[in-house]
Scaffold this motif. Sequence first.
Motif, mmCIF file in Angstrom:
data_model
loop_
_atom_site.group_PDB
_atom_site.id
_atom_site.type_symbol
_atom_site.label_atom_id
_atom_site.label_comp_id
_atom_site.label_asym_id
_atom_site.label_seq_id
_atom_site.Cartn_x
_atom_site.Cartn_y
_atom_site.Cartn_z
ATOM 1 N N UNK A 22 -12.920 -1.982 -11.751
ATOM 2 C CA UNK A 22 -12.782 -1.554 -10.793
ATOM 3 C C UNK A 22 -12.137 -1.619 -10.150
ATOM 4 N N UNK A 23 -11.793 -0.415 -9.574
ATOM 5 C CA UNK A 23 -10.273 -0.029 -8.473
ATOM 6 C C UNK A 23 -10.004 -0.612 -7.746
ATOM 7 N N UNK A 24 -8.787 -0.929 -7.650
ATOM 8 C CA UNK A 24 -7.831 -1.109 -6.225
ATOM 9 C C UNK A 24 -7.605 0.361 -4.912
ATOM 10 N N UNK A 25 -7.437 -0.026 -4.067
ATOM 11 C CA UNK A 25 -7.304 1.358 -3.288
ATOM 12 C C UNK A 25 -5.697 1.759 -3.180
ATOM 13 N N UNK B 279 -2.368 2.836 -9.390
ATOM 14 C CA UNK B 279 -4.197 2.701 -9.602
ATOM 15 C C UNK B 279 -4.060 1.328 -10.416
ATOM 16 N N UNK C 222 0.990 -1.059 0.159
ATOM 17 C CA UNK C 222 -0.408 -0.201 -0.312
ATOM 18 C C UNK C 222 0.865 1.076 -0.069
ATOM 19 N N UNK D 148 -1.756 8.284 -10.411
ATOM 20 C CA UNK D 148 -2.480 9.455 -10.416
ATOM 21 C C UNK D 148 -1.556 10.516 -9.216
ATOM 22 N N UNK E 127 0.285 8.330 -6.042
ATOM 23 C CA UNK E 127 -0.982 6.702 -6.437
ATOM 24 C C UNK E 127 -0.997 6.267 -7.650
ATOM 25 N N UNK F 116 -2.851 2.805 -13.887
ATOM 26 C CA UNK F 116 -2.659 3.946 -13.711
ATOM 27 C C UNK F 116 -2.254 5.071 -12.498
#
Lengths: 113, 114
Positions: B104-107, B90, B9, B37, B88, B35
């Motif tokens: 559907x995205x992860x954290x 993603x 994470x 960010x 970040x 992606x």
Amino acid sequence: GEDVEQSLFLSVREGDSSVINCTYTDSSSTYLYWYKQEPGAGLQLLTYIFSNMDMKQDQRLTVLLNKKDKHLSLRIADTQTGDSAIYFCAERALSGGYNKLIFGAGTRLAVHP
Amino acid sequence: KAGVTQTPRYLIKTRGQQVTLSCSPISGHRSVSWYQQTPGQGLQFLFEYFSETQRNKGNFPGRFSGRQFSNSRSEMNVSTLELGDSALYLCASSQGQGVPYEQYFGPGTRLTVT
């Protein structure tokens, strides 16, 4: 070309309606999406609309699409503090024959009491 | 059904090092997209994998690479890290390339390069 634009910030009072706007440039876009991102989290798919529709409603969320003006909006009824987040508009685009999503910069929604 | 998971994470690396990030898609999903960010550039598409093959690639230098395994899990690698790679990262999964193409995205993995 592919470009998605959103206003960067919106502040509303709790209980009021919020309207987040988005414009896109690719007239061939067939699907448009709204995602929500809360602090420290990934993006959550809220809803999407097919381009042959002009409105889609899902509980407190209403999506309006004006294909002629390439304008998309997300209305949140009875906005709550838990709705405070960044909202991203995205369009489906084709690249090399394959799908990809083009995202706007995101609109930060702040809900105050 | 479990969502998209990303590991680690959080990560802190030094300029010049390399890093590998991991993504496990939703069970049954065969497509994984990555992606980046950042506050300045927003969400930028890196690449997409489907059935172990890269299908789409964004506008990033060759230092960014990825792969997908037969179980659909994907890894992303960044070599020779630069300060500007702090972001970040993603990962998003979808069933495939079909429409409506819900992702559907992860954290996310927050990478800091010092």
